[in-house]
Design a protein around this motif. Structure first.
Motif, PDB file in Angstrom:
ATOM      1  N   TYR A 381       0.822  -1.224   0.000  1.00 14.12           N
ATOM      2  CA  TYR A 381       0.000   0.000   0.000  1.00 14.12           C
ATOM      3  C   TYR A 381       0.851   1.268   0.000  1.00 14.12           C
ATOM      4  O   TYR A 381       0.382   2.334   0.412  1.00 14.12           O
ATOM      5  N   CYS A 382       2.082   1.137  -0.483  1.00 16.33           N
ATOM      6  CA  CYS A 382       2.934   2.306  -0.727  1.00 16.33           C
ATOM      7  C   CYS A 382       3.130   2.411  -2.239  1.00 16.33           C
ATOM      8  O   CYS A 382       3.983   1.715  -2.811  1.00 16.33           O
ATOM      9  N   PRO A 383       2.338   3.223  -2.925  1.00 16.72           N
ATOM     10  CA  PRO A 383       2.308   3.198  -4.395  1.00 16.72           C
ATOM     11  C   PRO A 383       3.604   3.612  -5.074  1.00 16.72           C
ATOM     12  O   PRO A 383       3.898   3.153  -6.180  1.00 16.72           O
ATOM     13  N   GLU A 384       4.400   4.469  -4.449  1.00 13.48           N
ATOM     14  CA  GLU A 384       5.590   4.979  -5.136  1.00 13.48           C
ATOM     15  C   GLU A 384       6.807   4.080  -4.973  1.00 13.48           C
ATOM     16  O   GLU A 384       7.424   3.669  -5.959  1.00 13.48           O
ATOM     17  N   LEU A 385       7.161   3.774  -3.743  1.00 14.74           N
ATOM     18  CA  LEU A 385       8.404   3.042  -3.485  1.00 14.74           C
ATOM     19  C   LEU A 385       8.176   1.675  -2.848  1.00 14.74           C
ATOM     20  O   LEU A 385       9.137   0.979  -2.541  1.00 14.74           O
ATOM     21  N   GLY A 386       6.912   1.301  -2.654  1.00 15.05           N
ATOM     22  CA  GLY A 386       6.625   0.041  -1.982  1.00 15.05           C
ATOM     23  C   GLY A 386       7.116  -1.173  -2.738  1.00 15.05           C
ATOM     24  O   GLY A 386       7.693  -2.093  -2.147  1.00 15.05           O
ATOM     25  N   ARG A 387       6.916  -1.182  -4.045  1.00 15.55           N
ATOM     26  CA  ARG A 387       7.289  -2.359  -4.847  1.00 15.55           C
ATOM     27  C   ARG A 387       8.795  -2.615  -4.818  1.00 15.55           C
ATOM     28  O   ARG A 387       9.250  -3.721  -4.537  1.00 15.55           O
ATOM     29  N   VAL A 388       9.560  -1.576  -5.071  1.00 20.55           N
ATOM     30  CA  VAL A 388      11.014  -1.754  -5.102  1.00 20.55           C
ATOM     31  C   VAL A 388      11.545  -2.073  -3.709  1.00 20.55           C
ATOM     32  O   VAL A 388      12.490  -2.859  -3.554  1.00 20.55           O
ATOM     33  N   SER A 389      10.941  -1.503  -2.672  1.00 23.90           N
ATOM     34  CA  SER A 389      11.365  -1.808  -1.302  1.00 23.90           C
ATOM     35  C   SER A 389      11.076  -3.261  -0.959  1.00 23.90           C
ATOM     36  O   SER A 389      11.897  -3.934  -0.325  1.00 23.90           O
ATOM     37  N   LEU A 390       9.912  -3.749  -1.360  1.00 28.12           N
ATOM     38  CA  LEU A 390       9.576  -5.148  -1.108  1.00 28.12           C
ATOM     39  C   LEU A 390      10.553  -6.078  -1.817  1.00 28.12           C
ATOM     40  O   LEU A 390      11.005  -7.080  -1.244  1.00 28.12           O
ATOM     41  N   GLU A 391      10.905  -5.748  -3.047  1.00 24.35           N
ATOM     42  CA  GLU A 391      11.851  -6.582  -3.786  1.00 24.35           C
ATOM     43  C   GLU A 391      13.197  -6.650  -3.073  1.00 24.35           C
ATOM     44  O   GLU A 391      13.813  -7.721  -2.958  1.00 24.35           O
ATOM     45  N   LEU A 392      13.666  -5.512  -2.572  1.00 25.57           N
ATOM     46  CA  LEU A 392      14.969  -5.475  -1.893  1.00 25.57           C
ATOM     47  C   LEU A 392      14.934  -6.253  -0.585  1.00 25.57           C
ATOM     48  O   LEU A 392      15.890  -6.970  -0.250  1.00 25.57           O
ATOM     49  N   HIS A 393      13.848  -6.118   0.158  1.00 25.92           N
ATOM     50  CA  HIS A 393      13.771  -6.779   1.464  1.00 25.92           C
ATOM     51  C   HIS A 393      13.513  -8.269   1.337  1.00 25.92           C
ATOM     52  O   HIS A 393      14.034  -9.068   2.123  1.00 25.92           O
ATOM     53  N   ILE A 394      12.722  -8.656   0.360  1.00 26.01           N
ATOM     54  CA  ILE A 394      12.348 -10.068   0.256  1.00 26.01           C
ATOM     55  C   ILE A 394      13.533 -10.919  -0.174  1.00 26.01           C
ATOM     56  O   ILE A 394      13.609 -12.117   0.124  1.00 26.01           O
ATOM     57  N   GLU A 395      14.488 -10.285  -0.857  1.00 27.76           N
ATOM     58  CA  GLU A 395      15.690 -11.017  -1.262  1.00 27.76           C
ATOM     59  C   GLU A 395      16.596 -11.334  -0.079  1.00 27.76           C
ATOM     60  O   GLU A 395      17.456 -12.207  -0.167  1.00 27.76           O
ATOM     61  N   ARG A 396      16.396 -10.611   1.044  1.00 30.49           N
ATOM     62  CA  ARG A 396      17.253 -10.807   2.220  1.00 30.49           C
ATOM     63  C   ARG A 396      16.649 -11.759   3.248  1.00 30.49           C
ATOM     64  O   ARG A 396      17.249 -12.003   4.279  1.00 30.49           O
ATOM     65  N   ILE A 397      15.451 -12.265   2.979  1.00 29.54           N
ATOM     66  CA  ILE A 397      14.826 -13.175   3.941  1.00 29.54           C
ATOM     67  C   ILE A 397      15.574 -14.505   3.932  1.00 29.54           C
ATOM     68  O   ILE A 397      15.718 -15.131   2.879  1.00 29.54           O
ATOM     69  N   PRO A 398      16.069 -14.952   5.087  1.00 27.24           N
ATOM     70  CA  PRO A 398      16.750 -16.252   5.124  1.00 27.24           C
ATOM     71  C   PRO A 398      15.753 -17.390   4.914  1.00 27.24           C
ATOM     72  O   PRO A 398      14.764 -17.502   5.641  1.00 27.24           O
ATOM     73  N   LEU A 399      15.996 -18.222   3.917  1.00 26.36           N
ATOM     74  CA  LEU A 399      15.086 -19.328   3.589  1.00 26.36           C
ATOM     75  C   LEU A 399      15.503 -20.555   4.392  1.00 26.36           C
ATOM     76  O   LEU A 399      16.047 -21.522   3.854  1.00 26.36           O
ATOM     77  N   ASN A 400      15.214 -20.519   5.698  1.00 23.68           N
ATOM     78  CA  ASN A 400      15.671 -21.580   6.595  1.00 23.68           C
ATOM     79  C   ASN A 400      14.990 -22.909   6.325  1.00 23.68           C
ATOM     80  O   ASN A 400      15.603 -23.967   6.454  1.00 23.68           O
ATOM     81  N   THR A 401      13.722 -22.858   5.991  1.00 24.38           N
ATOM     82  CA  THR A 401      12.965 -24.087   5.747  1.00 24.38           C
ATOM     83  C   THR A 401      12.244 -23.982   4.406  1.00 24.38           C
ATOM     84  O   THR A 401      12.013 -22.883   3.883  1.00 24.38           O
ATOM     85  N   GLU A 402      11.863 -25.154   3.880  1.00 26.38           N
ATOM     86  CA  GLU A 402      11.151 -25.157   2.605  1.00 26.38           C
ATOM     87  C   GLU A 402       9.763 -24.537   2.764  1.00 26.38           C
ATOM     88  O   GLU A 402       9.259 -23.887   1.848  1.00 26.38           O
ATOM     89  N   ARG A 403       9.175 -24.703   3.957  1.00 23.86           N
ATOM     90  CA  ARG A 403       7.862 -24.105   4.209  1.00 23.86           C
ATOM     91  C   ARG A 403       7.936 -22.583   4.125  1.00 23.86           C
ATOM     92  O   ARG A 403       7.077 -21.938   3.520  1.00 23.86           O
ATOM     93  N   LYS A 404       8.961 -22.021   4.732  1.00 24.75           N
ATOM     94  CA  LYS A 404       9.135 -20.568   4.673  1.00 24.75           C
ATOM     95  C   LYS A 404       9.417 -20.131   3.246  1.00 24.75           C
ATOM     96  O   LYS A 404       8.908 -19.100   2.779  1.00 24.75           O
ATOM     97  N   ALA A 405      10.236 -20.912   2.544  1.00 25.43           N
ATOM     98  CA  ALA A 405      10.554 -20.575   1.155  1.00 25.43           C
ATOM     99  C   ALA A 405       9.303 -20.563   0.291  1.00 25.43           C
ATOM    100  O   ALA A 405       9.134 -19.697  -0.581  1.00 25.43           O
TER     101      ALA A 405
END
Length: 611
Positions: A381-405
C-alpha cells in the motif's frame, strides 16, 4: 520558512569504547553491525592482532517483544481493512468509519497495555518489572496522544462538544478519576465521602451544561461578593473553583496529575464552550502556569501542545523522535492521510510522509523471523516506493525451511516478481542438490526456468542411473510434460525415461525408434552413447527383427564414431573405451549383435520385397 532539524543526539553503545579501539560499521536491513578493527591507533600495526568483537545494534528492538507482537498483528488487520474500504468512504459515513477505525486502534493499544501491566506485576526480578512498567508508560502515552488526535483531527469536535470530548479524554487517561468515582458512588453516603469534593465531573448535555453553568456562575459570583462563605474557607475555595479562578485551581495542584488535566478543569469552569481555534492559547498558558518555571516540558508535553496547536506535522515529527518504534507514527499518519489532512505535505526525497513512515515501519518488521509477513502488506500500500522496497527486502529473507521458502515464493508469484521467483527457486534447487535430493532440485530448477541448472541436475540423474541402473523420482520424470523443453539435457532425460517405459510395455518397435532418434538427433550427450547402445542390445537379440537395415546402419555408424578416435570426432571417452577390457568386450558384443541384426534385417526385407 520550514524549521530545520537539529543535530542528532549521540547514542552510546554499551561495551563499545572507541577511545581504545578503532571502530567500523555497516548497515544491515534491520540493524547496524559495529566491529573493532585490528588496527590500533596508538600502537604499531606489527603488534599481535586481537580477536575483534562484532556488536549488532538493532534498529527496531520492539519487534522482538512477544507482547508487542499482539499490537503489530492486530493493528495489521485494522490497517489492511482501512485500505480496502477507502473507496466506500463517502460523506457522513466516511467520518464515522474513520472514527471507528481510530477507536479500534486505541482498543488494541489498551489491550496490549493491560497485558503488559499484568506482566509487570508478575515479574520475578526488579529489572524485568521496570522494563515492563516502562513499556506500560510508553503505551499509555501513545493512547493519550492518539485519543487527543482523534478528538481534534478525526472527529473534529466543534465548540461545546469539544469540551465534553476533552472531559472524557481526561477521565479515561487519569486513571484515579474512575477508581475514585467508583469508591465515592459505592459508599453509603457519597456526599460525606472524603474524596467527594475531589471529583468535579459532568454528564450533562450541551444545552443543560450551558444553562446550569451560567446559573452556577451567577450564583457563585453573588455569594462570593456577598461574603456568604467567608466563614468557611473550603466552601469559599470551592466557589472560586466553580468560577474558574486560576489561583484557586492551582492551590489544588496535587489533585491535578498534570497540566492537561488542569487545562480541561480550567476550561470546564471558565470556558465550557471553547472553540477549537482558541485551544492552543489556553493549553500554552495552562502548561506555563502548571509548571511555574520549576521544570521544562517533557517530550510528551511538546507532542500534546503541538496537537492543541493543530500542527499535525509537528505531532508526527515529535512522536518519531520520542517513541521507540515506527508503529505509532506509521498508523496514525496513515489514518490522518485517509482523513485528507496530509496530502499537501511531500518530503524532499520523492515520497510523501505517509509512505515514508510506512516504509520505515515495514522495514523494521522484515527484521523479524515471522512478522515480515505483515510487512508485505504495508509495502503493497505504498504506491511509489513500496514495490522496489519489497523486492529489496524479500531477497534478504533467510530461507531456513522449505515451508518458509514456499511462503516467500507465493508472495512473489502473486505480485509477478519474476526475478525474485527465479532467484528463490535457484537457491532452493542448489540446496536440494547439496543434499542429494535430485527430484526436488529438478522441480525447483524447472520452476525457476533455469535451463543451465536444469541441465546440471539432469546430468546428475543420468550419472546416478549409470551407477545404480535405475532412476529415482520416477513420478517427477514421468510427468515433466512441456517442462522438458527447458533444456536439451532435460528433454533427453524425459525421452530416455520414455524409452524405458516403452520397453517395459514391450512396445519394442517404438522403443527402438525413440532410442535411435535420441542418438541421431544429437540430443543425447556423447558420453551417454555407449549406455544407449548397450540398451539396444536386448532389442538386437529379440527373435523378431526390431531394427531395420537402415536403422542398424545408423547404430553401427554411431558405434564407429564413438570408438574411432578420429580428430574431428575426438571424444575424451574414446581412449578409455579402447583401454578398458570390459568396454572393449562390450563393443565387440555390440558389433556382433549389429552384424547379426543387419543380416536378419536384410533377409527379412528382401523376402518382403519378393513377396
Amino acid at each position: 520558512m520550514e524549521e530545520l532539524d537539529g543535530e542528532p543526539t549521540v547514542t552510546l553503545i554499551p561495551g563499545v569504547n572507541s577511545k581504545k579501539k578503532q571502530m567500523c560499521f555497516d548497515w544491515g536491513p534491520g540493524e547496524m553491525l559495529v566491529c573493532e578493527t585490528s588496527f590500533n591507533k596508538k600502537e604499531k600495526s606489527e603488534t599481535a592482532p586481537n580477536c575483534p568483537f562484532i556488536y549488532i545494534i538493532w534498529k527496531d528492538v520492539d519487534v522482538y517483544s512477544h507482547i508487542l507482537r499482539k499490537l503489530f498483528n492486530e493493528s495489521h488487520g485494522i490497517f489492511v481493512g482501512l485500505q480496502r474500504i477507502e473507496e466506500e468512504l463517502t460523506g457522513k459515513s466516511r467520518k464515522a468509519q474513520l472514527v471507528r477505525v481510530s477507536k479500534n486502534y486505541r482498543s488494541v493499544i489498551r489491550a496490549c497495555m493491560e497485558e503488559m501491566h499484568q506482566f509487570a506485576i508478575a515479574a520475578k526480578d526488579p529489572a524485568s518489572g521496570r522494563q515492563f512498567s516502562s513499556q506500560v508508560s510508553i503505551l499509555s502515552a501513545m493512547e493519550l496522544i492518539w485519543n487527543l488526535c482523534e478528538i481534534l483531527f478525526i472527529e473534529v469536535a466543534p465548540a461545546g462538544p469539544l469540551l465534553l470530548h476533552l472531559l472524557d479524554w481526561v477521565r479515561l487517561h487519569v486513571c484515579e478519576v474512575d477508581s475514585l468515582s467508583a469508591d465515592v458512588l459505592g459508599s453509603e453516603n457519597p456526599s460525606k465521602h472524603e474524596s467527594f469534593w475531589n471529583l468535579p465531573g459532568n454528564t450533562q448535555t450541551l444545552t443543560e451544561l450551558e444553562l446550569k453553568w451560567q446559573h452556577w456562575r451567577e450564583e457563585c459570583e453573588r455569594h462570593l461578593q456577598d461574603g456568604t462563605f467567608a466563614s468557611s474557607p473550603r466552601l469559599e475555595s470551592l466557589c472560586k473553583i466553580m468560577l474558574g479562578d486560576e489561583a484557586a485551581l492551582l492551590e489544588q495542584k496535587e489533585l491535578l496529575s498534570n497540566w492537561y488535566h488542569f487545562l480541561v478543569t480550567r476550561l470546564l469552569y471558565s470556558h465550557p464552550t471553547v472553540k477549537p481555534i482558541d485551544l492552543h492559547f489556553y493549553a500554552q498558558s495552562s502548561l506555563d502556569m502548571f509548571l511555574g518555571g520549576e521544570s521544562s516540558p517533557e517530550p510528551l508535553d511538546n507532542i500534546l501542545m503541538a496537537a492543541f496547536e493543530f500542527d499535525i506535522h509537528q505531532v508526527i515529527k515529535e512522536c518519531s523522535i520520542a517513541l521507540s518504534n515506527w508503529w505509532f507514527v506509521a498508523h496514525l499518519t496513515d489514518l490522518l492521510d485517509h482523513c485528507r489532512l496530509l496530502q499537501a505535505h511531500n518530503l524532499y526525497f520523492g515520497s510523501n510522509m505517509r509512505e515514508f513512515l510506512l516504509l520505515e515501519y515495514a522495514s523494521g518488521l522484515f527484521a523479524h523471523h515471522s512478522l515480515w509477513q505483515l510487512g508485505v502488506d504495508y509495502f503493497d500500500y505504498c504506491p511509489e516506493l513500496g514495490r522496489v522496497s519489497l523486492e529489496l527486502h524479500i531477497e534478504r529473507i533467510p530461507l531456513n525451511t522449505e515451508r518458509k521458502a514456499l511462503k516467500v515464493l507465493r508472495i512473489c508469484e502473486q505480485r509477478q516478481m519474476t526475478e525474485q521467483v527465479r532467484s528463490i527457486c535457484k537457491i532452493l534447487a542448489m540446496k536440494a542438490v547439496r543434499n542429494n535430493r535430485l527430484g526436488s532440485a529438478l522441480s525447483w530448477s524447472i520452476r525457476a526456468k533455469d535451463a543451465a541448472f536444469a541441465t546440471l541436475v539432469s546430468d546428475r540423474f543420468l550419472r546416478d542411473y549409470c551407477e545404480r541402473g535405475c532412476f529415482s523420482d520416477l513420478d517427477l520424470i514421468d510427468n515433466l510434460g512441456p517442462a522438458m523443453m527447458l533444456s536439451d539435457r532435460l528433454t533427453f532425460l524425459g525421452k530416455y525415461r520414455e524409452f524405458h517405459r516403452l520397453y517395459g510395455e514391450k512396445r519394442f518397435g517404438d522403443a527402438a525408434s525413440l532410442l535411435l532418434s535420441l542418438m541421431t538427433s544429437q540430443i543425447a550427450p556423447r558420453s551417454f552413447w555407449m549406455t544407449l547402445l548397450t540398451d539396444a542390445l536386448p532389442l538386437l537379440e529379440q527373435k523378431q527383427v526390431i531394427f531395420s537395415a537402415e536403422q542398424t546402419y545408423e547404430l553401427m555408424r554411431c558405434l564407429e564414431d564413438l570408438t574411432s578416435g578420429k580428430p574431428e570426432r575426438a571424444d575424451p571417452d574414446a581412449q578409455r573405451l579402447q583401454d578398458d577390457d570390459i568396454e572393449t568386450t562390450k563393443v565387440e558384443m555390440l558389433r556382433l549383435a549389429l552384424a547379426r541384426n543387419l543380416a536378419r534385417a536384410i533377409i527379412r526385407e528382401g523376402s518382403l520385397e519378393g513377396s
